[in-house]
Every structure is written in C-alpha cells, then in structure tokens.
Scaffold this active site. Sequence first.
Site, PDB file in Angstrom:
ATOM      1  N   HIS A   1      -3.948   4.701   4.333  1.00  0.00           N
ATOM      2  CA  HIS A   1      -5.034   3.701   4.331  1.00  0.00           C
ATOM      3  C   HIS A   1      -6.256   4.262   3.597  1.00  0.00           C
ATOM      4  CE1 HIS A   1      -7.915   0.715   5.608  1.00  0.00           C
ATOM      5  NE2 HIS A   1      -8.630   1.654   6.188  1.00  0.00           N
TER       6      HIS A   1
ATOM      7  N   TYR B   1       2.770   6.298  11.601  1.00  0.00           N
ATOM      8  CA  TYR B   1       3.142   4.951  12.054  1.00  0.00           C
ATOM      9  C   TYR B   1       4.086   4.235  11.096  1.00  0.00           C
ATOM     10  CZ  TYR B   1      -0.805   3.862   8.920  1.00  0.00           C
ATOM     11  OH  TYR B   1      -1.647   3.791   7.841  1.00  0.00           O
TER      12      TYR B   1
ATOM     13  N   ARG C   1       0.856  -1.192   0.000  1.00  0.00           N
ATOM     14  CA  ARG C   1       0.000   0.000   0.000  1.00  0.00           C
ATOM     15  C   ARG C   1       0.889   1.238   0.000  1.00  0.00           C
ATOM     16  NH1 ARG C   1      -2.463   1.130   5.390  1.00  0.00           N
ATOM     17  NH2 ARG C   1      -1.076   2.920   5.303  1.00  0.00           N
TER      18      ARG C   1
HETATM   19  C1  LIG Z   1     -15.698  -5.595  10.385  1.00  0.00           C
HETATM   20  C2  LIG Z   1     -14.838  -4.368  10.318  1.00  0.00           C
HETATM   21  N1  LIG Z   1     -13.990  -4.083  11.313  1.00  0.00           N
HETATM   22  C3  LIG Z   1     -13.204  -2.979  11.241  1.00  0.00           C
HETATM   23  C4  LIG Z   1     -13.296  -2.148  10.160  1.00  0.00           C
HETATM   24  C5  LIG Z   1     -12.399  -0.934  10.059  1.00  0.00           C
HETATM   25  N2  LIG Z   1     -11.395  -1.188   9.023  1.00  0.00           N
HETATM   26  C6  LIG Z   1     -11.539  -0.717   7.773  1.00  0.00           C
HETATM   27  S1  LIG Z   1     -10.310  -1.205   6.771  1.00  0.00           S
HETATM   28  C7  LIG Z   1      -9.539  -2.029   8.029  1.00  0.00           C
HETATM   29  C8  LIG Z   1      -8.245  -2.747   7.794  1.00  0.00           C
HETATM   30  C9  LIG Z   1      -8.314  -3.656   6.615  1.00  0.00           C
HETATM   31  O1  LIG Z   1      -7.036  -4.151   6.340  1.00  0.00           O
HETATM   32  P1  LIG Z   1      -6.823  -5.138   5.168  1.00  0.00           P
HETATM   33  O2  LIG Z   1      -7.820  -6.243   5.241  1.00  0.00           O
HETATM   34  O3  LIG Z   1      -5.404  -5.512   5.135  1.00  0.00           O
HETATM   35  O4  LIG Z   1      -7.223  -4.279   3.868  1.00  0.00           O
HETATM   36  P2  LIG Z   1      -6.507  -2.950   3.310  1.00  0.00           P
HETATM   37  O5  LIG Z   1      -7.224  -1.796   3.939  1.00  0.00           O
HETATM   38  O6  LIG Z   1      -5.084  -2.997   3.679  1.00  0.00           O
HETATM   39  O7  LIG Z   1      -6.751  -2.997   1.844  1.00  0.00           O
HETATM   40  C10 LIG Z   1     -10.256  -1.939   9.207  1.00  0.00           C
HETATM   41  C11 LIG Z   1      -9.854  -2.547  10.483  1.00  0.00           C
HETATM   42  C12 LIG Z   1     -14.225  -2.464   9.152  1.00  0.00           C
HETATM   43  N3  LIG Z   1     -14.344  -1.707   8.047  1.00  0.00           N
HETATM   44  N4  LIG Z   1     -14.962  -3.584   9.231  1.00  0.00           N
END
Ligand SMILES: Cc1ncc(C[n+]2csc(CCOP(=O)(O)OP(=O)(O)O)c2C)c(N)n1
Length: 376
Positions: A274, A283, A270
């Site tokens: 985010h 971070y 990435r």
């Molecule tokens: C069920 C749930 N818990 C928490 C969140 C908050 N949240 C949004 S994205 C994220 C991290 C996702 O990380 P990853 O699966 O690696 O995907 P990336 O964002 O890196 O593409 C979190 C914790 C959410 N959207 N849904």
Amino acid sequence: MTERRGKGKPDARDDGGDGAVSVDRVACLDSEGRAVGPLPDIAHDRASLVALYRGMHLNRAFDGKAIALQRSGRLGTYASSLGQEAVALGIASAMHPDDVLLPAFREHGTQLWRGVSLVELFLYWGGDERGNDFAGPREDFPVCIPVASQFPHAAGVALALSLQDGARAAVAVAGDGATSKGDFYEALNLVGVWRLPAVFVIANNQWAISMRRADQTAAQTLAQKGVAAGVPGVQVDGNDVLAVRQALLAALERARAGHGATLIEALTYRLGDHTTSDDASRYRDDHEVEPHRVEEPLRRLRAFLAAEHRWTDDEEAALAAACAAEVEDAAAAYLTMAPEPPSAMFDHLFATLPDDLVSQRAAVLAAAAGKGGGDG
Ligand SMILES: Cc1ncc(C[n+]2csc(CCOP(=O)(O)OP(=O)(O)O)c2C)c(N)n1
Ligand SMILES: [Mg+2]
C-alpha cells in the site's frame, strides 16, 4: 476500441447477486498487447505512443527511486503506483493543459506529464511543502491524502468552471476504497444534478490497504455507483493505456459539451505494498499477485510497440536509461536542497495567519532554535 454493454461480469463480486446493472466496458489491447477491436488513431502514431510509453517508464523509474530513498531515510512514507501507470498516463494524455486535476496519491505519472517536476514530487514526498507549490499546472490540486475528499473539491471546481466558458473540466482520481465514503456519494450527486463538467476516475486496484474490493462494497461494479446519481458509469481496462485514454476523451468531450459528469472505473491491480509503511505479504498471498504481473501495463504497450511499430530492444534500453538518468538527476538536486524551517507548515497553509496560530508558529520556531535549528 471495443465497447460491450452489460455482457458478463467483468469485475463483479462473484455472488450471483440479483439486480445486475449494465455498464459499458472499454478495452483496446489484451494483456499480450494484441488489438481486441478497431484501435483509436493514436495506436497508429508511433511518436505519440512512444511518448506515452516514456511517461509510463518515467513514472516507474520515479517509483523505484522514491522507494530507495525512503528505505535509506531520505524520503517520507511513499505510495507506489507500480502497476497503475496506464491509469496515470491515460488520464494525463487525454486532459487539456487547462483542465484541472485533483489527484489522490498514486498519480505521479499524471502529475509529471502535466508539468509537475520530478524535484517537486521528491520534495512533496520528502515532507517539503514547496513540492506542492509547483511551477507547472498552477490550478491543479496537490496530492490528496484524506481519502475521497478530492471529490467535493472537484464538484466545486467543476461548478466554477461551468460558470466560465464551459471549455474546461475537473478530473478527480481516487481508489476503490474511496467509493465507500460519503464525500464520494455527495459529490457524485452534485455533479449529477447540476450536470457539471467533471470526470471522476476510480483506480480500482482491488485493495484498500488490507481490505479487499469484495469486502469493501456489495456493488457489483464501482461504475454503477453513478447510476443513482444520474451519472453514467463506465468500466475500462485500467492496464491498457489506450483504453483509459479513450474513456477519458469521451468523458471530457461530454463534459465540455455541457452534458455533465462521467464516472470511470479503471480496473487495475496494486502490485506493490500500500505504501512503504505497509507489508502486503501479511494479508495477501503472492499466488494472488502473480497473474497480475503478466497483466501489467508497460509489458502490454511494449508488446504492441514491438509488434506494430518495430520497437527494438536497443530502443527499450535507451528509453529506460534516459528515464533513470532523469530521475537520478532530480533526486540529486532534491538531496542538495536545504529543508525549509518548521514554520513552513504554517506559511504554506495561510495567506494571513489566524491570531491563535501566531503563538504556535513562534513556539515551533523557538523549539527548533533550541535544538540548533532556526528560521534561516
Ligand atoms: C479519510 C481517511 N481515512 C483513512 C485514511 C487512511 N487511508 C489511507 S489510504 C487508505 C485506503 C485507500 O484505498 P483506496 O481508496 O482503494 O486507494 P488505494 O490506496 O488503493 O490507491 C486509507 C484507509 C485516510 N488517508 N483518509
Ligand atoms: Mg484501492
């Protein structure tokens, strides 16, 4: 295409953990765009490669404009896919039009390739539900924000498809963090035991917001999470669109042949925050990011095109300008569209509104009218 079986630790936690599991790894081009082995036919087809490259450029142009619109208050929180375009287009170009896509929230390039329009994507990220009611791939699922919840949906879709003629597959995409969720494991178990025509793609961009991949799971690779479910897992260079495409083609063929599901871990990074609500510099050190900029997927495919297909600087400039113009036109169209009334949040969710929400809908409209809004 090169396939290595169980050599080295391509994306391992560097803890020398025991119980290493072998996973195949697919790669076609190195970070300088040089072949690492025999290449698939598409590598010799200039027009098809340029189409893929254009899809990646359009993806990136959309990203840039979306962030600019968010920064100027004309779009909601936005999740950039900077650096992940090869995952998006590798998936898109391997799928059949009538397969079903269940994306997460960074698959803009996949959606665009499959026929979702730029205006619809702007509408969605602008908080307008009409953006999810796309005219294009009617059976594709909308963007999925609740992490990993698309996997159980994909298992259900794959079950439905398997009850039809078996010629279609469900493709769900999520990030590395999603593989820590119960939804992921439960769905993986189901597609394994029922041998469903599903492909689960993990875009491992090394971060789940501010949490590192290594702090997320002790699994040596994410691909091996399929093993316990009886689902083969494969790692692929996620910055190499040709490799992602090959991995998807193989998995889709397997699904269509009735042999069941595949888990694909696409190794990428990435490059951006985010989302627009995040500031990764709080971070993550820029020294860590720098080497990954060299690995990024557009640079790589451009190098291959230049070396093998005489892709010129003029062609590059023309392609970038065409994508930028297409995105500008779509953004202008989006900005002239009148927003829907606030009652739209009810209307897009239910065919028939449940009784207890009828009064809530009326209250929302009354409040909007009080502020000079209305149902018009
Ligand atoms: C069920 C749930 N818990 C928490 C969140 C908050 N949240 C949004 S994205 C994220 C991290 C996702 O990380 P990853 O699966 O690696 O995907 P990336 O964002 O890196 O593409 C979190 C914790 C959410 N959207 N849904
Ligand atoms: Mg991630």
